[in-house]
Structures are given as structure tokens and as C-alpha cells.
Design a protein around this motif. Sequence first.
Motif, short mmCIF file in Angstrom:
data_model
loop_
_atom_site.label_atom_id
_atom_site.label_comp_id
_atom_site.label_asym_id
_atom_site.label_seq_id
_atom_site.Cartn_x
_atom_site.Cartn_y
_atom_site.Cartn_z
N MET A 1 5.75 17.26 0.21
CA MET A 1 5.33 15.89 0.74
C MET A 1 6.76 14.80 0.58
N SER A 2 6.50 13.72 1.04
CA SER A 2 7.43 12.90 1.06
C SER A 2 7.20 11.44 1.00
N ILE A 3 8.20 10.63 0.85
CA ILE A 3 8.04 9.21 0.68
C ILE A 3 8.58 8.47 2.32
N LEU A 4 7.39 8.16 2.70
CA LEU A 4 7.71 7.44 4.03
C LEU A 4 7.93 5.95 3.87
N VAL A 5 8.55 5.37 4.83
CA VAL A 5 8.90 3.80 4.85
C VAL A 5 8.29 3.03 6.01
N LYS A 6 7.37 2.16 5.75
CA LYS A 6 7.05 1.36 6.88
C LYS A 6 7.90 0.68 7.78
N PRO A 7 7.87 0.67 8.98
CA PRO A 7 8.86 -0.07 9.79
C PRO A 7 9.18 -1.56 9.35
N GLY A 8 10.32 -1.93 9.09
CA GLY A 8 10.46 -3.16 8.78
C GLY A 8 10.92 -3.34 7.31
N VAL A 9 10.49 -2.32 6.59
CA VAL A 9 10.80 -2.49 5.11
C VAL A 9 12.48 -2.43 4.73
N GLU A 10 12.75 -3.39 3.98
CA GLU A 10 14.26 -3.65 3.83
C GLU A 10 14.49 -3.34 2.35
N PHE A 11 15.71 -2.58 2.42
CA PHE A 11 16.39 -2.16 0.92
C PHE A 11 17.88 -2.87 0.82
N SER A 12 18.06 -4.10 0.89
CA SER A 12 19.20 -4.80 1.10
C SER A 12 19.96 -4.88 -0.40
N VAL A 13 19.45 -4.35 -1.44
CA VAL A 13 19.86 -4.09 -2.66
C VAL A 13 19.01 -3.32 -3.37
N ILE A 14 19.35 -2.36 -4.27
CA ILE A 14 18.50 -1.49 -5.22
C ILE A 14 19.31 -1.33 -6.48
N ASP A 35 1.78 12.42 0.97
CA ASP A 35 2.98 11.18 1.53
C ASP A 35 2.50 10.30 0.83
N LEU A 36 3.37 9.42 0.43
CA LEU A 36 3.06 8.02 -0.07
C LEU A 36 4.13 6.87 0.93
N THR A 37 3.70 5.79 1.28
CA THR A 37 4.45 4.89 2.31
C THR A 37 4.66 3.89 1.52
N ILE A 38 6.05 3.48 1.46
CA ILE A 38 6.40 2.26 0.77
C ILE A 38 6.24 1.25 1.97
N THR A 39 5.64 0.14 1.50
CA THR A 39 5.21 -1.18 2.41
C THR A 39 5.94 -2.35 2.13
N SER A 40 6.60 -2.39 1.09
CA SER A 40 7.57 -3.42 0.70
C SER A 40 8.60 -3.34 -0.17
N GLY A 41 9.84 -3.62 0.19
CA GLY A 41 11.08 -3.48 -0.65
C GLY A 41 11.71 -4.80 -0.94
N THR A 42 12.82 -5.10 -0.52
CA THR A 42 13.25 -6.42 -0.77
C THR A 42 13.16 -7.46 0.23
N ASP A 43 12.14 -7.11 1.38
CA ASP A 43 11.75 -7.92 2.27
C ASP A 43 10.27 -8.71 1.77
N GLY A 44 9.98 -9.55 2.97
CA GLY A 44 8.68 -9.97 2.48
C GLY A 44 8.68 -11.29 1.69
N LEU A 45 7.48 -11.90 1.55
CA LEU A 45 7.45 -13.15 0.80
C LEU A 45 6.79 -12.75 -0.49
N HIS A 46 7.42 -13.07 -1.48
CA HIS A 46 7.09 -12.87 -2.96
C HIS A 46 7.13 -14.08 -3.51
N SER A 47 7.26 -13.95 -5.00
CA SER A 47 6.97 -15.14 -5.58
C SER A 47 8.54 -16.02 -6.18
#
Length: 119
Positions: A1-14, A35-47
Motif C-alpha cells: 500500500m502507499s501514500i497518495l498525495v491530493k493534487p495541489g498539496v505542497e511540500f515547500s519545506v519539510i 492507501d492513505l492520502t495526504i490532503t494538506s502539507g504546507t499549502d492551505g489556510l491554517h492558523s
Amino acid sequence: MSILVKPGVEFSVIAPAGYLILDALKQASKTLGLDLTITSGTDGLHSGPLDPHHTGEAFDVRSHDLSPDVKDRVLAAIVGELGTVQFFAFLEAAGTDNEHFHAQRKKGTTFTVEDFLAV
């Protein structure tokens, strides 16, 4: 099984903590055989700008397509991989359209490259 990434998810820094979270997600996926799908990384509106998503120390994972039993098993697997001293994970916004697993480094802790290499 694998880790999937939703289109548009960013990983600008880890950060080192982010790498450990990604590894925990990968191990949970393998252990549970799904399978697990990452839906948010460094993208999006957060706090705000200091939110751990923006520093590469938090990730969100899709949950709404899983049964309640599988959600419990996924969460237990992620927490089991990360431990609870420097990290936490939970089912955020349960029962809503925005429901997802959220995993991050705990506020007030540090997690360095040396810490990552020691695990």
C-alpha cells in the motif's frame, strides 16, 4: 500500500519532524494494508504563519472515505509510530465535510535532525 498525495498539496519545506510524520504515515499504510492520502502539507489556510503546516511539521490525511473501525485503526497506527512525547495525531473535525487525520509535532517541543537520525 502507499501514500497518495491530493493534487495541489505542497511540500515547500519539510522539517525533521515532518519527515518522521511522513514515515509514520507510510508505516501505518503498510501495516494496515491500505492507501492513505495526504490532503494538506504546507499549502492551505491554517492558523497563521507559525502554524506547523507552514513549517513542514504537520500533515493532514483523508479520513471521510473510511469506516469508523478503520479510522480508529489508522489513528492508532499513526500514534503508535509517532509516540506521544513530541507528537500528536487526532481525527479533526469529526463528522463534518472537513474531517481528516491531523498529525504534528507538539507545541513547545523540538525535534532536530539528530532526533530524526536517532529513531
